[in-house]
Enzyme design. Structure first.
Site, mmCIF file in Angstrom:
data_model
loop_
_atom_site.group_PDB
_atom_site.id
_atom_site.type_symbol
_atom_site.label_atom_id
_atom_site.label_comp_id
_atom_site.label_asym_id
_atom_site.label_seq_id
_atom_site.Cartn_x
_atom_site.Cartn_y
_atom_site.Cartn_z
ATOM 1 N N ARG A 18 10.862 -1.521 11.201
ATOM 2 C CA ARG A 18 9.780 -1.032 12.063
ATOM 3 C C ARG A 18 9.600 -1.976 13.232
ATOM 4 O O ARG A 18 9.648 -3.189 13.045
ATOM 5 C CB ARG A 18 8.470 -0.971 11.248
ATOM 6 C CG ARG A 18 8.140 0.422 10.765
ATOM 7 C CD ARG A 18 7.039 0.455 9.769
ATOM 8 N NE ARG A 18 5.841 -0.257 10.168
ATOM 9 C CZ ARG A 18 4.746 -0.325 9.406
ATOM 10 N NH1 ARG A 18 4.716 0.288 8.243
ATOM 11 N NH2 ARG A 18 3.688 -0.995 9.813
ATOM 12 N N ARG A 38 11.242 -5.747 5.057
ATOM 13 C CA ARG A 38 11.111 -4.295 4.879
ATOM 14 C C ARG A 38 12.095 -3.517 5.743
ATOM 15 O O ARG A 38 12.308 -3.826 6.912
ATOM 16 C CB ARG A 38 9.698 -3.839 5.226
ATOM 17 C CG ARG A 38 9.592 -2.307 5.225
ATOM 18 C CD ARG A 38 8.226 -1.770 5.348
ATOM 19 N NE ARG A 38 7.436 -2.480 6.318
ATOM 20 C CZ ARG A 38 6.113 -2.490 6.329
ATOM 21 N NH1 ARG A 38 5.459 -1.832 5.393
ATOM 22 N NH2 ARG A 38 5.465 -3.139 7.243
ATOM 23 N N LYS A 79 0.836 -1.213 0.000
ATOM 24 C CA LYS A 79 0.000 0.000 0.000
ATOM 25 C C LYS A 79 0.870 1.262 0.000
ATOM 26 O O LYS A 79 0.670 2.156 -0.810
ATOM 27 C CB LYS A 79 -0.936 0.035 1.232
ATOM 28 C CG LYS A 79 -1.872 -1.152 1.344
ATOM 29 C CD LYS A 79 -2.803 -1.031 2.534
ATOM 30 C CE LYS A 79 -2.124 -1.068 3.891
ATOM 31 N NZ LYS A 79 -1.450 -2.333 4.207
ATOM 32 N N ARG A 129 -1.094 -8.536 13.802
ATOM 33 C CA ARG A 129 -1.463 -7.536 12.783
ATOM 34 C C ARG A 129 -2.341 -8.174 11.705
ATOM 35 O O ARG A 129 -3.321 -7.593 11.259
ATOM 36 C CB ARG A 129 -0.208 -6.937 12.135
ATOM 37 C CG ARG A 129 0.461 -5.896 13.014
ATOM 38 C CD ARG A 129 1.812 -5.492 12.471
ATOM 39 N NE ARG A 129 1.761 -4.831 11.190
ATOM 40 C CZ ARG A 129 2.808 -4.691 10.390
ATOM 41 N NH1 ARG A 129 3.992 -5.182 10.749
ATOM 42 N NH2 ARG A 129 2.689 -4.067 9.236
ATOM 43 N N ARG A 143 -9.844 1.619 8.045
ATOM 44 C CA ARG A 143 -9.448 0.274 8.445
ATOM 45 C C ARG A 143 -10.567 -0.456 9.179
ATOM 46 O O ARG A 143 -10.392 -1.589 9.572
ATOM 47 C CB ARG A 143 -8.256 0.409 9.383
ATOM 48 C CG ARG A 143 -7.000 -0.217 8.832
ATOM 49 C CD ARG A 143 -5.922 0.125 9.817
ATOM 50 N NE ARG A 143 -4.825 -0.752 9.722
ATOM 51 C CZ ARG A 143 -3.665 -0.429 9.164
ATOM 52 N NH1 ARG A 143 -3.522 0.738 8.581
ATOM 53 N NH2 ARG A 143 -2.677 -1.276 9.188
HETATM 54 P P1 AP5 Z 1 4.750 -1.578 1.881
HETATM 55 O O1 AP5 Z 1 4.445 -0.743 0.682
HETATM 56 O O2 AP5 Z 1 5.475 -0.958 3.013
HETATM 57 O O3 AP5 Z 1 3.423 -2.343 2.374
HETATM 58 P P2 AP5 Z 1 2.155 -1.812 3.167
HETATM 59 O O4 AP5 Z 1 0.965 -2.475 2.579
HETATM 60 O O5 AP5 Z 1 2.164 -0.316 3.239
HETATM 61 O O6 AP5 Z 1 2.444 -2.474 4.557
HETATM 62 P P3 AP5 Z 1 2.350 -1.919 6.059
HETATM 63 O O7 AP5 Z 1 2.954 -2.989 6.905
HETATM 64 O O8 AP5 Z 1 2.921 -0.550 6.175
HETATM 65 O O9 AP5 Z 1 0.840 -1.861 6.264
HETATM 66 P P4 AP5 Z 1 0.165 -1.792 7.609
HETATM 67 O O10 AP5 Z 1 -1.208 -1.550 7.131
HETATM 68 O O11 AP5 Z 1 0.348 -2.944 8.514
HETATM 69 O O12 AP5 Z 1 0.932 -0.597 8.377
HETATM 70 P P5 AP5 Z 1 0.516 0.890 8.755
HETATM 71 O O13 AP5 Z 1 1.732 1.705 8.848
HETATM 72 O O14 AP5 Z 1 -0.608 1.359 7.930
HETATM 73 O O15 AP5 Z 1 5.568 -2.858 1.348
HETATM 74 C C1 AP5 Z 1 6.008 -3.852 2.252
HETATM 75 C C2 AP5 Z 1 7.377 -4.370 1.765
HETATM 76 O O16 AP5 Z 1 7.234 -5.040 0.500
HETATM 77 C C3 AP5 Z 1 8.428 -3.281 1.523
HETATM 78 O O17 AP5 Z 1 9.664 -3.750 1.926
HETATM 79 C C4 AP5 Z 1 8.383 -3.043 0.005
HETATM 80 O O18 AP5 Z 1 9.634 -2.627 -0.494
HETATM 81 C C5 AP5 Z 1 8.024 -4.427 -0.509
HETATM 82 N N1 AP5 Z 1 7.169 -4.395 -1.702
HETATM 83 C C6 AP5 Z 1 6.060 -3.637 -1.894
HETATM 84 N N2 AP5 Z 1 5.508 -3.924 -3.093
HETATM 85 C C7 AP5 Z 1 6.285 -4.892 -3.653
HETATM 86 C C8 AP5 Z 1 6.238 -5.610 -4.899
HETATM 87 N N3 AP5 Z 1 5.243 -5.389 -5.790
HETATM 88 N N4 AP5 Z 1 7.179 -6.535 -5.139
HETATM 89 C C9 AP5 Z 1 8.169 -6.773 -4.236
HETATM 90 N N5 AP5 Z 1 8.279 -6.124 -3.051
HETATM 91 C C10 AP5 Z 1 7.347 -5.195 -2.768
HETATM 92 O O19 AP5 Z 1 -0.098 0.677 10.242
HETATM 93 C C11 AP5 Z 1 0.722 0.346 11.335
HETATM 94 C C12 AP5 Z 1 -0.123 0.325 12.606
HETATM 95 O O20 AP5 Z 1 -0.674 1.641 12.824
HETATM 96 C C13 AP5 Z 1 -1.333 -0.600 12.572
HETATM 97 O O21 AP5 Z 1 -1.004 -1.924 12.940
HETATM 98 C C14 AP5 Z 1 -2.257 0.083 13.604
HETATM 99 O O22 AP5 Z 1 -1.875 -0.206 14.917
HETATM 100 C C15 AP5 Z 1 -1.999 1.571 13.356
HETATM 101 N N6 AP5 Z 1 -2.929 2.150 12.376
HETATM 102 C C16 AP5 Z 1 -2.604 2.703 11.170
HETATM 103 N N7 AP5 Z 1 -3.686 3.139 10.532
HETATM 104 C C17 AP5 Z 1 -4.747 2.881 11.352
HETATM 105 C C18 AP5 Z 1 -6.146 3.088 11.224
HETATM 106 N N8 AP5 Z 1 -6.684 3.655 10.134
HETATM 107 N N9 AP5 Z 1 -6.937 2.687 12.260
HETATM 108 C C19 AP5 Z 1 -6.425 2.106 13.368
HETATM 109 N N10 AP5 Z 1 -5.103 1.873 13.548
HETATM 110 C C20 AP5 Z 1 -4.264 2.257 12.527
#
Ligand code: AP5
Length: 236
Positions: free
Chosen positions: A177, A144, A30, A188, A105
């Protein structure tokens, strides 16, 4: 950083003028794709994860509440997240549209966002649903690394930096992270299945959801998203 206001002098020929939402499990890509899309249309990339991590880094009251929850791999309560988002999309740099990454979410967040977008006069959002299997998710999460300075995302297996541990763009230190540790990934993923996956049916029912095969290369996924947006914008 990804959440700072952006107001470039030159607007791109084609405007986004709406919200695009990236939906998918942790590690689906994402953030990687949302940043690219936001840069292409010169609109803000709004990652609620980055916003919450910024609050934690700055030691705000909200950050203090969110920190232990995020460390356990659970979702931060809607009340805290909605406050940040409502404030953010009122900023002037959001007037040409914006790209959400990790928001909404929960169904309650999605309903709230729907009302907020209506109030601000935006058209219906486009939801990009990234589909990827569990083996790839685990590889992407555990591999990552993020630049401490500019937030650029790497992967030691799939997209390694040119120099080990250093960001290609600004030489910043690459770090893992805290919630990417193996023991936090399970909670998660469970939170995603229980609280976020219902949004797939929610947005599909509204006719706003577009599936994209996210198991392909970053460039290939980007191309699918471009095509999907072109088709969706003609219809919505
Ligand atoms: P990346 O692009 O970083 O993936 P992502 O989907 O963004 O993954 P996240 O782990 O950041 O999502 P998340 O939803 O758990 O975390 P968030 O920060 O939102 O890619 C991942 C890896 O793959 C990278 O190394 C990249 O290089 C590689 N990659 C990507 N695409 C690729 C491809 N096509 N081919 C090969 N490699 C590839 O949330 C963190 C925490 O915050 C949550 O757990 C929660 O506690 C809180 N939080 C955030 N938002 C909310 C909300 N709206 N409500 C409640 N709590 C929330």
């Amino acid at each position: 950083m990804a959440t700072s206001p952006v107001e470039p002098v030159n607007r791109p020929a084609e405007e986004l003028n709406r919200a695009v939402i990236f939906l998918g499990p942790p590690g689906a890509g994402k953030g990687t794709q949302a940043k690219k899309l936001a840069a292409k249309y010169a609109v803000p990339h709004l990652s609620t994860g980055d916003m919450l991590r910024e609050h934690i880094a700055n030691g705000t009251t909200l950050g203090e509440k969110a920190k232990p929850i995020m460390e356990r791999g659970e979702l931060v309560p809607d009340s805290l997240v909605l406050k940040i988002v409502a404030h953010r999309i009122e900023q002037p740099d959001c007037s040409h549209g914006f790209v959400f990454d990790g928001f909404p979410r929960t169904v309650a967040q999605a309903q709230y966002l729907g009302e907020l977008l209506k109030q601000h006069g935006y058209r219906r959002p486009i939801v990009i649903h990234l589909l990827v299997d569990m083996t790839l998710i685990l590889r992407r999460i555990t591999g990552r690394r993020m630049c401490k300075t500019d937030g650029e995302i790497y992967n030691i297996f799939e997209r390694p930096p040119k120099v080990d541990g250093c960001c290609d763009t600004d030489g910043g230190e690459l770090v893992q992270r805290p919630d990417d540790r193996e023991e936090i990934v399970g909670p998660r993923l469970r939170a995603y299945e229980k609280q976020t996956a219902p949004l797939v049916a929610y947005y599909r029912r509204l006719g706003l959801l577009h599936d994209v095969d996210a198991s392909k290369s970053v460039e290939d996924v980007e191309q699918q998203i471009t095509q999907t947006l072109q088709q969706a914008r003609g219809r919505l």
